[in-house]
Structures are given as structure tokens and as C-alpha cells.
Design an enzyme around this catalytic site. Sequence first.
Site, PDB file in Angstrom:
ATOM      1  N   ARG A  85       0.856  -1.188   0.000  1.00 15.73           N
ATOM      2  CA  ARG A  85       0.000   0.000   0.000  1.00 15.73           C
ATOM      3  C   ARG A  85       0.890   1.236   0.000  1.00 15.73           C
ATOM      4  O   ARG A  85       1.649   1.455   0.947  1.00 15.73           O
ATOM      5  CB  ARG A  85      -0.914   0.004   1.236  1.00 15.73           C
ATOM      6  CG  ARG A  85      -1.758   1.253   1.276  1.00 15.73           C
ATOM      7  CD  ARG A  85      -2.656   1.376   2.495  1.00 15.73           C
ATOM      8  NE  ARG A  85      -3.296   2.682   2.425  1.00 15.73           N
ATOM      9  CZ  ARG A  85      -3.473   3.511   3.444  1.00 15.73           C
ATOM     10  NH1 ARG A  85      -3.096   3.162   4.673  1.00 15.73           N
ATOM     11  NH2 ARG A  85      -4.020   4.682   3.258  1.00 15.73           N
ATOM     12  N   HIS A 129      -3.235  10.883   0.390  1.00 15.30           N
ATOM     13  CA  HIS A 129      -2.742  10.692   1.757  1.00 15.30           C
ATOM     14  C   HIS A 129      -2.171  12.037   2.221  1.00 15.30           C
ATOM     15  O   HIS A 129      -0.971  12.182   2.424  1.00 15.30           O
ATOM     16  CB  HIS A 129      -1.703   9.571   1.805  1.00 15.30           C
ATOM     17  CG  HIS A 129      -1.466   8.997   3.174  1.00 15.30           C
ATOM     18  ND1 HIS A 129      -1.577   7.650   3.465  1.00 15.30           N
ATOM     19  CD2 HIS A 129      -1.109   9.586   4.338  1.00 15.30           C
ATOM     20  CE1 HIS A 129      -1.300   7.444   4.737  1.00 15.30           C
ATOM     21  NE2 HIS A 129      -1.001   8.598   5.291  1.00 15.30           N
ATOM     22  N   ASN A 299      -7.906   1.757   9.535  1.00 16.13           N
ATOM     23  CA  ASN A 299      -6.621   1.978  10.206  1.00 16.13           C
ATOM     24  C   ASN A 299      -6.883   1.951  11.702  1.00 16.13           C
ATOM     25  O   ASN A 299      -7.781   2.652  12.188  1.00 16.13           O
ATOM     26  CB  ASN A 299      -6.026   3.346   9.852  1.00 16.13           C
ATOM     27  CG  ASN A 299      -5.517   3.404   8.421  1.00 16.13           C
ATOM     28  OD1 ASN A 299      -5.596   2.418   7.687  1.00 16.13           O
ATOM     29  ND2 ASN A 299      -5.016   4.555   8.023  1.00 16.13           N
ATOM     30  N   GLU A 366      -3.870  -0.041   7.889  1.00 21.82           N
ATOM     31  CA  GLU A 366      -2.714   0.364   8.710  1.00 21.82           C
ATOM     32  C   GLU A 366      -2.866  -0.206  10.102  1.00 21.82           C
ATOM     33  O   GLU A 366      -3.947  -0.155  10.694  1.00 21.82           O
ATOM     34  CB  GLU A 366      -2.608   1.884   8.865  1.00 21.82           C
ATOM     35  CG  GLU A 366      -2.082   2.630   7.680  1.00 21.82           C
ATOM     36  CD  GLU A 366      -1.995   4.133   7.932  1.00 21.82           C
ATOM     37  OE1 GLU A 366      -1.800   4.553   9.087  1.00 21.82           O
ATOM     38  OE2 GLU A 366      -2.147   4.871   6.948  1.00 21.82           O
TER      39      GLU A 366
END
Length: 458
Positions: A85, A129, A299, A366
Site C-alpha cells: 500500500r 494521503h 486503520n 494500517e
Amino acid sequence: MDETTTPRQRMPRFPHGFAWGAATAAFQIEGSTTVDGRGPSIWDTFTAQPGRVVDGSDATTSADSYRRWRDDIALLRDLGVDDYRFSIAWPRIQPGGTGPANGAGLDHYSRFVDALGEAGIEPLVTLYHWDLPQALEDEGGWLARDTAQRFADYATLVVDGLGDRVTRWITLNEPAMTSLQGYALGELAPGRTLMLDALPTVHHQLLGHGLALAAIRAARPDAVVGITNNHTLVEPASAEASDLVAAGAFDAIYNRIFAEPVLLGRYPDLSALGLERFPGLEDGDLELIGAPIDFYGVNFYNPTRVAAPSPGSPFAQAGLPFEPVEYQGAPVTGFGWPVVPEALTRLLVGLRESYGDALPPVVITENGASYPDEVVDGRVADASRIAYLDGHVRAVHAAIEAGVDVRGYEVWSLIDNFEWADGYTQRFGLVHLDLETGERTRKDSFAWYRELIAGQRG
Ligand code: IFM
């Protein structure tokens, strides 16, 4: 293998096809911030402002992955991951946030994707991101509705360029952090302190997700598309009614305003915050935002304990109906975050219970921990990180056993990198980065993860 790298108990077997990977983000690893026509992002601006980053550092070099990407792929290959990723830097594709694709920027990612394919590693690409082009921030950033359409246009350029080799896409990473820390509290870029006036950024990001989702599906009907939200398990500080109400309000603003529009096509009730209608919401938006996704990225790092705000606290002064309090009774990471693996099981089971069949397959996009690692005689003995990861991987397995459809797990992070406002003070990598020389040293956790992955295949 020695005792710190040998799992204490055999890891249970995950379902066939479960994908094991590692994660990074462009701004945190790439460096080369002025190369190949890249434009400035809000993070370049933020890091240049004195006092914004605790150690005064910036990301102009970091892990130097824009130049050393072959080294990263060698590490991934050695680790034996199924997928990687990583994120695309919007300011490399559209240096000013609009207009045609910058060929040099797109070519970089095209080469990278080709090399991943040759290494047998599937890309899992995050489109955003946190590195918004500064030119768009100058026009209002995520406070401006138009930024949502700009994001969809950018996503289309990327998918047109890479969609013949990339199948899996994540639209946004952690919109909660952008809104809450970036626009409400000023801890992350763009460093605004708007408190509840930051709420339109929630809606505009989610609208950006919805518009990008439609654009990606139109360009590549075979695309597999999701979003990544950061979730915390919210625990009331006590059984007092005031703490229960506070925990509910915190859960709504941290978790549910990001999950429910995507999964249920509606915002949760925010009357506790004095809101009848979500700021920025227009007719038709929720149909776009709530369109079906193929997977839901979670995440997870730690649970949060929440109380009613104590009189005079900054939370009370800001008119917020909650206050996070210290989480006692658990070990903590280098960041001071409590280590409570079973909270991940509870969170995942809670998502399944709350959203039922509206929850698509989940990918843990994550999970990881920072510790103050050091290289001693060529070795990084990070037993605490191994214990953290081991506990959380088992927690994912327990959630699967309890009926949650989890399809993959990405360790944050492949390599130590620029931890935003905490600069280089927090190391999350499976690989140690020497900040002076750029040398990469595999930590004990790297060997542990490699053995875990190999064991799942054997
Ligand atoms: O480094 C960050 C990442 O960029 C987003 N999720 C949390 C990580 C650790 O703080």
C-alpha cells in the site's frame, strides 16, 4: 531466529487468499520534493513554518524513496508480501492542483507499478494521503466544495495512466485526521484552528470520495475501490451518564461521521453538537458518497477513553461535549498510545454489528507502533513492536472467527519515515532508516513478519 523473533505461540491460520502487506505514504517517504515538476503541497508549507514540527525537520529527503524505490521493492520482495500500500502524490501529477497530468510524475509511478508487478507484488494505491496541492489550499482547500471535483479530476488522470495495471484503489486516507487535526485543531497541515467550523471539510472530503469513486468506476469498470478511515474504539471513562453521553458524542465525531455516510448514505444524529443538517451537504451528495464500495479500509492503532469535559478544560472552553482522558492500565508505545490488541477485535465486531451487510469486506490498511529503535551491532531488537503486531494480528484473526469478513492486513510501516508534526521522533518501520546516510537495516520485526507470512503459505 532467537527468542525475540520467534512467535511465542503458533499464529493461527488465516483464510485462504488473505493478503499480507506493508504500507507507506508518498510525502512520508519520497523526498525529492522539487524534482520532476512536483508542485508544493500543504505539507511543504506547513513544515516550513517554525514550530510546526517538533524536531524542526522536513520531508525533503526522508527515506529518499523517490530515488531509492528499487531498494524499497527489494525489501518488499524479501519480506514476501502479497501487496504494497503506497500513495500517489497529487502535486506530482497536478503541480498546481488542476489541469493535465505532469508526464514526469506519472511516469515515475508507472515505472514503480511495473517493477512491483515484476516482483509479484500487487499495488494497493491510495490516491490521497494528505498532500493537497498548495494551490488548492489557497482557494480554500477542503473548506471549498470545488476541491471535491478537483480530486475526482486528479483521480481520473491517475486511473487513466495506471488503471491497466492497478486494480485496487483507496480514495482517501483518514479524512478524520485531515478535518479534526488539520482544520479543527491545527496540529497537522494546513494548521487551521476552526474547531466546529471545520465540519464542511468532512463533507467535502467525503464528496470527493464519492465523485472519485464514480469517476474511477466509469474509467475502469473492473476497479476495486474503497476508502480508508482511521477508527478508534471509544470507551467511556466511567459508567456515569455524563461520560456515556460524552463517549457517544466523541464516537460520532471521530468514527461515525466518516463511516456512516459511506456505508449507510446518511450522517449520524449530531444534535449533541447543535447540528440539525451537516454543514456543506447538498441534495444528491449522499447518493454519491454512499454508493457501494468494494472494501472498507480500517486503520487502527489504539482505543480512546472519553469523559465529560472537566470545567475550564480546553474542550469545555471550545464548547465540545467530550474530553479524551488518559488510558490507564495498558503498556504504551513510543507515542504514548495504549497497546490494547483486543480493542481491535471489539472494534471490528462492533462495525459488523452496527452496519451488518452494509459493511463490505474489511482490509486493515494500517496497524503498527512507534518505538525508539536503535541499531546496535547491526541489529534492531524491537521486541515491543513484535509483541504489538503479534497481538493485533491475533486480534484480527479473532474478529474473523467472530464472523467479520477481513481480507487483508497492512503493517504501518515498511520503513521509518517522516511522522508528520512529529518529524523523525517516531519510528514505525519494519526497517530502520539511518537519517544521516539513508541506510536501511531490517529490524527483528521484519524477520518476524517475514516468518509469519511464510508460515501462512506453508
Ligand atoms: O503515519 C501515520 C499515517 O500517515 C496515517 N495513519 C497513522 C500513521 C501513524 O501516526
